[in-house]
Design an enzyme around this catalytic site. Structure first.
Site, PDB file in Angstrom:
ATOM      1  N   SER A 176       0.818  -1.207   0.000  1.00  0.00           N
ATOM      2  CA  SER A 176       0.000   0.000   0.000  1.00  0.00           C
ATOM      3  C   SER A 176       0.857   1.264   0.000  1.00  0.00           C
ATOM      4  CB  SER A 176      -0.912   0.032   1.236  1.00  0.00           C
ATOM      5  OG  SER A 176      -1.676   1.234   1.233  1.00  0.00           O
ATOM      6  N   LYS A 218      -4.895  -6.336   3.731  1.00  0.00           N
ATOM      7  CA  LYS A 218      -4.820  -5.278   2.705  1.00  0.00           C
ATOM      8  C   LYS A 218      -6.223  -4.890   2.252  1.00  0.00           C
ATOM      9  CE  LYS A 218      -3.132  -2.473  -0.448  1.00  0.00           C
ATOM     10  NZ  LYS A 218      -4.226  -1.900  -1.254  1.00  0.00           N
ATOM     11  N   HIS A 222      -7.652  -2.789   4.871  1.00  0.00           N
ATOM     12  CA  HIS A 222      -7.044  -1.453   4.752  1.00  0.00           C
ATOM     13  C   HIS A 222      -7.790  -0.642   3.697  1.00  0.00           C
ATOM     14  CE1 HIS A 222      -4.569   1.235   2.264  1.00  0.00           C
ATOM     15  NE2 HIS A 222      -4.052   1.636   3.401  1.00  0.00           N
ATOM     16  N   ASN A 223      -8.043  -1.246   2.557  1.00  0.00           N
ATOM     17  CA  ASN A 223      -8.729  -0.526   1.482  1.00  0.00           C
ATOM     18  C   ASN A 223     -10.158  -0.178   1.863  1.00  0.00           C
ATOM     19  OD1 ASN A 223      -6.332  -1.096   0.113  1.00  0.00           O
ATOM     20  ND2 ASN A 223      -7.404  -1.214  -1.848  1.00  0.00           N
ATOM     21  N   GLU A 266      -9.924   2.677   4.061  1.00  0.00           N
ATOM     22  CA  GLU A 266      -9.563   3.812   3.189  1.00  0.00           C
ATOM     23  C   GLU A 266     -10.820   4.396   2.549  1.00  0.00           C
ATOM     24  OE1 GLU A 266      -6.497   2.879   0.156  1.00  0.00           O
ATOM     25  OE2 GLU A 266      -7.989   3.551  -1.285  1.00  0.00           O
ATOM     26  N   LYS A 323     -12.267   0.086  -7.750  1.00  0.00           N
ATOM     27  CA  LYS A 323     -11.712  -1.123  -8.347  1.00  0.00           C
ATOM     28  C   LYS A 323     -12.243  -2.386  -7.659  1.00  0.00           C
ATOM     29  CE  LYS A 323      -7.524   0.563 -10.546  1.00  0.00           C
ATOM     30  NZ  LYS A 323      -7.138   1.778  -9.761  1.00  0.00           N
TER      31      LYS A 323
HETATM   32  C1  6PG Z   1      -3.222   1.483  -1.783  1.00  0.00           C
HETATM   33  C2  6PG Z   1      -4.516   1.788  -2.530  1.00  0.00           C
HETATM   34  C3  6PG Z   1      -4.616   1.006  -3.815  1.00  0.00           C
HETATM   35  C4  6PG Z   1      -6.025   1.091  -4.450  1.00  0.00           C
HETATM   36  C5  6PG Z   1      -6.194   2.284  -5.315  1.00  0.00           C
HETATM   37  C6  6PG Z   1      -7.536   2.269  -6.077  1.00  0.00           C
HETATM   38  O1  6PG Z   1      -3.313   0.888  -0.710  1.00  0.00           O
HETATM   39  O2  6PG Z   1      -2.169   1.877  -2.308  1.00  0.00           O
HETATM   40  O3  6PG Z   1      -5.585   1.385  -1.686  1.00  0.00           O
HETATM   41  O4  6PG Z   1      -4.351  -0.354  -3.505  1.00  0.00           O
HETATM   42  O5  6PG Z   1      -6.226   0.033  -5.276  1.00  0.00           O
HETATM   43  O6  6PG Z   1      -6.139   3.381  -4.480  1.00  0.00           O
HETATM   44  O7  6PG Z   1      -8.564   1.849  -5.226  1.00  0.00           O
HETATM   45  P1  6PG Z   1     -10.123   2.067  -5.634  1.00  0.00           P
HETATM   46  O8  6PG Z   1     -10.207   2.178  -7.139  1.00  0.00           O
HETATM   47  O9  6PG Z   1     -10.829   0.830  -5.149  1.00  0.00           O
HETATM   48  O10 6PG Z   1     -10.544   3.327  -4.959  1.00  0.00           O
END
Ligand code: 6PG
Length: 484
Positions: A131, A185, A188-189, A192, A262
């Site tokens: 990340s 991970k 984490h996302n 996020e 994503k």
């Molecule tokens: C990271 C980010 C990365 C993520 C992109 C796009 O930890 O560096 O979370 O892994 O894939 O930021 O994420 P989305 O398209 O799902 O917002």
């Protein structure tokens, strides 16, 4: 460079892959690279990699021959089929004890499957979260490896050398078996997504009371000096201050309000539903992106559906502080939910997760990096068992102090007709979690009325189920009692 001298190999020379290779070389490791489009290998060697301890293969065979044993091959390719395809390309050229590492955003279930498959071939497998985007990959990502435990000693030095550091400690440590690293991970996302949604709601509220992007940028700059000190708050202040070179307007004002995703946030919510864990803020963050994406419907609906005409007439300075407190309290709930999810997953998948260690991995390098994670790291440090972060003294006092602001902000949002699903669901979670009694008693009665699903009684031991013949005509047959 003679063959068999590379400490690690990396396949996939997109931005993340290239930056990880350069980071590894900067830390004294020799790296072999390969790419499906082989010309990219030559371009990379002739430019960014020139003069560094980086070699390139023009075929899988040549690439593998450049690796020291046990061979370590890191895949930085698109999640899904490409990972399986490269595993199949590599297997004939690797031997017992060699290690395949997937550093992409793979689904943890795929990693569980791949780990078992590769181990069945006598090799070892690591599925690791990486990340921090391209900047993190180049200068220090957060790395969350899991998979075959025996593989960890062979990659630990490389990963911990290139990882970000927090208080001198690497933001990288072994997470657990098979899919554990990719699960962390994914979480984490998800967190996020929640952080980003809550920040956007704060921005939306401050805009709704008449503040401009540059004015809000200053607010976020101030907030970044306190409890909300974090990468996402910092970049938000920079984004809001940036002017569009074409129009001279704040660039955020000319960006379309339709969010992409994503899928890692969605996966988090799917897993939470499977495990029965209320990650309500992450779910609202995912659905807020979905709602933003139906732009044309919203434009049509905006002409049909009316809302309040209220105008904010309060003390703006006080409101800004209220919003800051609401953002902080909601963030505490979101992280509490995220750690609850990982705990449930650890039980389900038999992982022995170190939650303080996970907080340490997230303190630097990753997208959710923040001072706040230091508090979470402390909360888990030394404590036998944290039932829920909300009940830890530090966070209990923080949410108690923020309550008034939190509730004022939500009622103000309701009066103004500003959607703040993250703030609202965070408060609903807080009020729900602290409720000794919820209205599920009526819900159980409803289920028993129409489906004879039975219920337990407050005055009888748990596990005893009862049915009422609500209409006087139903029979005494009850449905099997089960909870998904
Ligand atoms: C990271 C980010 C990365 C993520 C992109 C796009 O930890 O560096 O979370 O892994 O894939 O930021 O994420 P989305 O398209 O799902 O917002």
């Amino acid at each position: 460079m003679s063959n068999g001298q590379a400490d690690i190999g990396l396949i996939g020379l997109a931005v993340m892959g290239q930056n990880l290779v350069l980071n590894m070389a900067d830390h004294g490791f020799t790296v072999a690279v390969f790419n499906r489009t082989v010309s990219k290998v030559d371009d990379f060697l002739a430019n960014e990699a020139k003069g560094k301890s980086i070699v390139g293969g023009h075929s899988i065979e040549e690439f593998v021959s450049q690796l020291k044993q046990p061979r370590r091959v890191m895949l930085m390719v698109k999640a899904g089929k490409p990972v399986d395809e490269f595993i199949e390309h590599l297997l004939p050229h690797l031997g017992a004890g060699d290690i395949i590492i997937d550093g992409g955003n793979s689904n943890f279930q795929d990693t569980i499957r791949r780990c078992a498959y590769v181990e069945s071939k006598g090799l070892q497998y690591i599925g690791t979260g990486v990340s921090g985007g391209e900047e993190g990959a180049r200068n220090g990502p957060s790395i969350m490896p899991g998979g075959s435990p025996a593989a960890w000693p062979h990659v630990k030095d490389i990963f911990q050398a290139i990882a970000a550091k927090a208080d001198g400690e690497p933001c990288c440590d072994w997470v657990g078996e098979n899919g554990a690293g990719h699960y962390v991970k994914m979480t984490h996302n998800g967190i996020e997504y929640g952080d980003m949604q809550l920040i956007c709601e704060a921005y939306s509220l401050l805009s709704a009371v008449g503040m401009t992007a540059p004015e809000i940028a200053e607010v976020f700059t101030e907030w970044n000096k306190g409890e909300l000190d974090s990468y996402l708050v910092q970049i938000t202040s920079e984004i809001l201050a940036k002017l569009d070179p074409e129009t001279g307007k704040p660039i955020v004002d000319v960006i379309q309000d339709t969010a992409g995703q994503k899928g890692t946030g969605k996966w988090t919510v799917i897993s939470a539903c499977d495990l029965g864990v209320p990650v309500t803020i992450i779910a609202e963050a995912v659905f807020a992106r979905c709602l933003s994406a139906i732009k044309s419907e919203r434009v049509d609906a905006s002409k049909l559906l009316k809302g309040p005409k209220a105008v904010f007439r309060g003390d703006r300075k006080k409101f800004i502080e209220d919003v800051r407190q609401a953002l902080y309290a909601s963030k505490i709930c979101s992280y509490a939910q995220g750690f609850q999810l990982m705990r449930a997953a650890a039980g389900e998948y038999k992982w022995n997760l170190n939650y303080g260690g996970i907080a340490q991995m997230w303190r630097g390098g990753c997208i959710i990096r923040s001072q706040f994670l230091g508090r979470i790291h402390d909360a888990f440090g030394g404590r036998k068992k944290v039932v829920n972060l909300l009940t830890v003294p530090f966070f209990r006092s923080a949410t108690r102090k923020a309550q008034g602001s939190w509730r004022r902000v939500i009622s103000q949002a309701v009066k103004l007709g500003v959607p703040v699903p993250g703030f609202m669901t965070a408060l609903a979670y807080y009020d729900g979690y602290r409720s000794e009694r919820l209205p599920a008693n009526l819900l159980q009665a409803q289920r028993d009325y129409f489906g004879a699903h039975t219920y337990e009684r407050t005055d009888k031991p748990a596990g005893q189920f009862f049915h009422t013949n609500w209409t006087g005509s139903g029979g005494s047959i009850t449905a099997g009692t089960y909870t998904v």
